[in-house]
Design an enzyme around this catalytic site. Structure first.
Site, PDB file in Angstrom:
ATOM      1  N   SER A 173      24.781 -18.011  43.130  1.00  0.00           N
ATOM      2  CA  SER A 173      24.927 -16.941  44.111  1.00  0.00           C
ATOM      3  C   SER A 173      26.398 -16.838  44.467  1.00  0.00           C
ATOM      4  O   SER A 173      27.165 -17.780  44.237  1.00  0.00           O
ATOM      5  CB  SER A 173      24.105 -17.285  45.362  1.00  0.00           C
TER       6      SER A 173
ATOM      7  N   TYR B  80      21.774 -23.461  52.174  1.00  0.00           N
ATOM      8  CA  TYR B  80      21.651 -22.694  50.933  1.00  0.00           C
ATOM      9  C   TYR B  80      22.936 -22.798  50.118  1.00  0.00           C
ATOM     10  O   TYR B  80      22.912 -23.127  48.928  1.00  0.00           O
ATOM     11  CB  TYR B  80      21.342 -21.235  51.259  1.00  0.00           C
TER      12      TYR B  80
END
Length: 307
Positions: free
Chosen positions: A148, A161
């Site tokens: 990401s 995350y």
């Protein structure tokens, strides 16, 4: 024939998180464009997996589904064994399964923290370990880890995350160098906002881990978090568009270490990691995620207490 020149349509591709979003889109794109490709699709939801598998089979792919919880290492290892037993090996691994545990770090329980790393890092690592010897014996292969932009930039409320994705990127960099002698190529894909279930899952995760967000010092930021999908929707890519970037990483003769899958993603990363002062970047993300509002609330509370 060199491993690098075997058509993708003749290879075995294992995709985790294949029941929805990017994983499902990738399976469908591969089935549509590479007739005869063999797909191993893994995810927790068997019903959704079956739906994706039926679509891919009708498009001409040979498909195997293996319901798998990536947080359970024994299930991950069984997935690898099942794929090898069915197809004789795996040529390409796409570690796509993952989710975002959102919320302030101090309020995320230990169990939720552990699961974030189990799904986003330890599960993929277990699958990689199982398949490296298989790929080496077949003359090479490819490992694609879906990270990401949050694997390069940390955001407030996304610390766990980002930490898991930072770790996945570090793992990928080391593997890329270690596995080059065996013709196993390792790449990372870095999507930005994507129109998938990511935000719904993240929102549900917040409710499961933080019982009463309004009764915390971060209440103002929690309200901002509820609007995050709406605020990023104009820049969000479709899962199919991200899947096309992944396909490029599978078909490039010399795949890049990293592929961004976000509008102006390379420029954003360059500016925020190489050009702009850290304090400026911090302030930008604090405002975007409502941490500036948290600061205002806190000052008001302290002022009232002092009177």
């Amino acid at each position: 024939m060199s491993k690098n020149h075997i058509p993708l349509s003749q290879q075995v591709v294992l995709i985790t998180g294949a029941s929805a979003g990017i994983g499902a889109a990738l399976a469908q794109v591969l089935a549509q464009n590479f007739l005869g490709i063999r797909l191993v699709l893994a995810a927790r939801n068997q019903e959704k997996l079956t739906h994706v598998a039926n679509y891919c089979s009708k498009a001409g792919a040979e498909v195997m589904i293996v319901p798998t919880d990536m947080s359970q290492i024994e299930e991950v290892e069984a997935l690898a064994r099942a794929a090898v037993l069915r197809f004789g090996g795996v040529d390409i691994l796409v570690n796509n399964a993952g989710y975002g545990q959102m919320g302030p770090i101090e309020l995320i329980p230990a169990a939720a923290t552990r699961r974030q790393f189990e799904v986003n890092l330890l599960g993929p690592l277990a699958l990689i370990r199982e398949l490296i010897p298989v790929m080496r014996d077949r003359g090479g292969g490819r490992i694609v880890n879906i990270s990401s932009l949050g694997g390069r930039l940390a955001f407030p409320f996304g610390g766990l995350y980002s930490s898991s994705k930072f770790a996945l990127e570090g793992l990928s960099d080391a593997l890329r160098m270690e596995l080059e002698p065996f013709n196993i190529k390792v790449s990372v894909i870095e999507p930005g906002p994507v129109t998938t279930e990511f935000f719904d899952v993240a929102g549900k995760g917040v409710l499961e881990t933080v019982a009463d967000p309004e009764n915390t010092p971060y209440r103002a930021a929690f309200r901002q978090l509820e609007k995050l999908q709406e605020r990023t929707s104009s820049r969000a890519w479709t899962a199919e568009r991200v899947a096309q970037v992944i396909v490029r990483s599978l078909t490039d003769n010399n795949p890049r270490p990293r592929y961004t899958a976000a509008t102006a993603g390379d420029f954003l990363l360059f500016m925020m990691t190489k050009v702009l002062p850290t304090k400026f970047v911090d302030r930008f993300w604090q405002k975007f995620y409502g941490i500036d509002l948290v600061a205002q609330d806190w000052k008001k509370e302290q002022s009232l207490k002092s009177k």
